[in-house]
Design a protein around this motif. Structure first.
Motif, PDB file in Angstrom:
ATOM      1  N   LEU A 248      49.463  30.631  12.231  1.00 22.14           N
ATOM      2  CA  LEU A 248      48.043  30.572  12.585  1.00 22.14           C
ATOM      3  C   LEU A 248      47.610  29.136  12.854  1.00 22.14           C
ATOM      4  O   LEU A 248      46.831  28.869  13.778  1.00 22.14           O
ATOM      5  CB  LEU A 248      47.196  31.193  11.471  1.00 22.14           C
ATOM      6  CG  LEU A 248      47.320  32.716  11.336  1.00 22.14           C
ATOM      7  CD1 LEU A 248      46.620  33.190  10.070  1.00 22.14           C
ATOM      8  CD2 LEU A 248      46.734  33.416  12.564  1.00 22.14           C
ATOM      9  N   GLY A 249      48.114  28.201  12.049  1.00 23.77           N
ATOM     10  CA  GLY A 249      47.824  26.789  12.309  1.00 23.77           C
ATOM     11  C   GLY A 249      48.372  26.355  13.651  1.00 23.77           C
ATOM     12  O   GLY A 249      47.701  25.650  14.426  1.00 23.77           O
ATOM     13  N   ALA A 250      49.597  26.788  13.956  1.00 26.62           N
ATOM     14  CA  ALA A 250      50.225  26.432  15.229  1.00 26.62           C
ATOM     15  C   ALA A 250      49.480  27.081  16.405  1.00 26.62           C
ATOM     16  O   ALA A 250      49.303  26.451  17.456  1.00 26.62           O
ATOM     17  CB  ALA A 250      51.686  26.857  15.226  1.00 26.62           C
ATOM     18  N   ALA A 251      49.026  28.317  16.238  1.00 26.52           N
ATOM     19  CA  ALA A 251      48.279  28.996  17.302  1.00 26.52           C
ATOM     20  C   ALA A 251      46.980  28.251  17.612  1.00 26.52           C
ATOM     21  O   ALA A 251      46.577  28.130  18.781  1.00 26.52           O
ATOM     22  CB  ALA A 251      47.973  30.437  16.888  1.00 26.52           C
ATOM     23  N   SER A 252      46.327  27.730  16.590  1.00 24.71           N
ATOM     24  CA  SER A 252      45.111  26.939  16.806  1.00 24.71           C
ATOM     25  C   SER A 252      45.405  25.707  17.643  1.00 24.71           C
ATOM     26  O   SER A 252      44.616  25.317  18.512  1.00 24.71           O
ATOM     27  CB  SER A 252      44.508  26.521  15.457  1.00 24.71           C
ATOM     28  OG  SER A 252      44.047  27.651  14.744  1.00 24.71           O
TER      29      SER A 252
END
Length: 324
Positions: A248-252
């Motif tokens: 989720l951090g990477a998707a942001s």
């Protein structure tokens, strides 16, 4: 022989040193205790000795050195080279590290944040080579980060940019070591993984209880990984949860910056597909279709040497900027 650049990565336990040529060839690497308990002078003595010894071992002298770069943890002023109050380095407060090491070594010395230099190392000689935009997550006890955009480290006006571990991912969530709540680090780090495992500990049916003697305070990230690989369903759930938060951090970052590559560094990447499979799945499900198709999610190409190689790379880039 052409000039070389020195990289020195300062940690609470060890000092890593590397010699890299201006043609980007890694000539030599070494590691020694940082003598952190002795305070700033003892640490700088260790760093100076490490540099001089490594040069001598490779038939080089300070006359061969163009510049030296130092990576240090914690808050600092990267422009002036003053390190404010790094964790795990007792007695450090407003230490003018760049100026002191310049005086000791007799060559231009530069200081940067340890996560930033790891990012630059991957961009310069690691998994980010050939890309213009790179995001790096450093996964360990905490979560650090670095961003390169069009070949330049994104530092921010105060030098505090790219604190990716402190992206807010949960309103009123877990307390983070920074004092705030709901930070990515509280979920996506190794310590966050242990906290996740602890949440369902009492009712969990897991081999982890045998491994810890029933004491969840003895639980480690390595135990969780080993149990997950061995087929323990609870450990696998914990690892998947942690990987999901990383994803989720990477998707942001994909949605915000449209990077060419996202690189994961740190001990957790040894999990291989157990980590990367879930992270890639989550990124694909949560990022915009066009940028996610371009972005590659990769393990660090330099392993544990991203930081020390990045120190040399940052020093070269800053020396070149100063000598235009």
């Amino acid at each position: 022989m052409s000039k070389v650049i020195i990289g020195v990565d300062l940690g609470g336990t060890f000092v890593k040193t590397a010699i890299v040529s201006t043609e980007k060839k890694i000539i030599a690497k070494a590691s020694r205790p940082s003598d952190a308990e002795g305070g700033p002078k003892a640490v700088m003595d260790a760093m100076e000795a490490s540099v001089r010894d490594l040069l001598e071992e490779n038939g080089l002298a300070m006359d061969n050195v163009l510049a030296a770069g130092f990576g240090a943890p914690g808050p600092m002023n990267w422009k002036t080279g003053i390190v404010f109050s790094p964790p795990n380095l007792p007695g450090w407060k407003n230490v003018p590290l760049a100026a002191k090491m310049t005086k000791r070594l007799g060559v231009p010395c530069y200081v940067d944040n340890d996560a930033n230099v790891a990012c630059y190392g991957e961009y310069w000689l690691g998994a980010g080579q050939g890309a213009e935009s790179v995001v790096v997550f450093t996964l360990g006890t905490g979560v650090g980060g670095g961003i390169v955009v069009f070949g330049q480290l994104l530092r921010g006006i105060d030098g505090t940019a790219a604190e990716l571990g402190h992206l807010k991912v949960m309103r009123g969530g877990r307390k983070c070591g920074c004092g705030s709540k709901g930070c990515l680090e509280a979920y996506a780090s190794v310590s966050g993984m242990v906290r996740t495992a602890s949440t369902g500990w009492n009712s969990a049916k897991t081999t982890l209880k045998k491994a810890t003697g029933g004491d969840r305070k003895k639980l480690t990230g390595r135990m969780i990984f080993d149990a997950a690989v061995a087929g323990d369903a609870y450990a696998k759930w914990v690892f998947d949860e942690t990987s999901t938060w990383i994803g989720l951090g990477a998707a942001s970052m994909v949605n915000m910056l449209n990077p060419e590559r996202i690189i994961l560094c740190g001990g957790m990447i040894a999990a291989g597909d157990l980590l990367f499979g879930k992270v890639r799945e989550v990124v694909k499900a949560n990022a915009f279709a066009v940028p996610v198709k371009r972005c590659k999610i990769l393990p660090a190409g330099l392993g544990g040497d991203s930081g020390v190689i990045g120190c040399a790379g940052c020093a070269l880039a800053r020396w070149q900027e100063d000598n235009k």
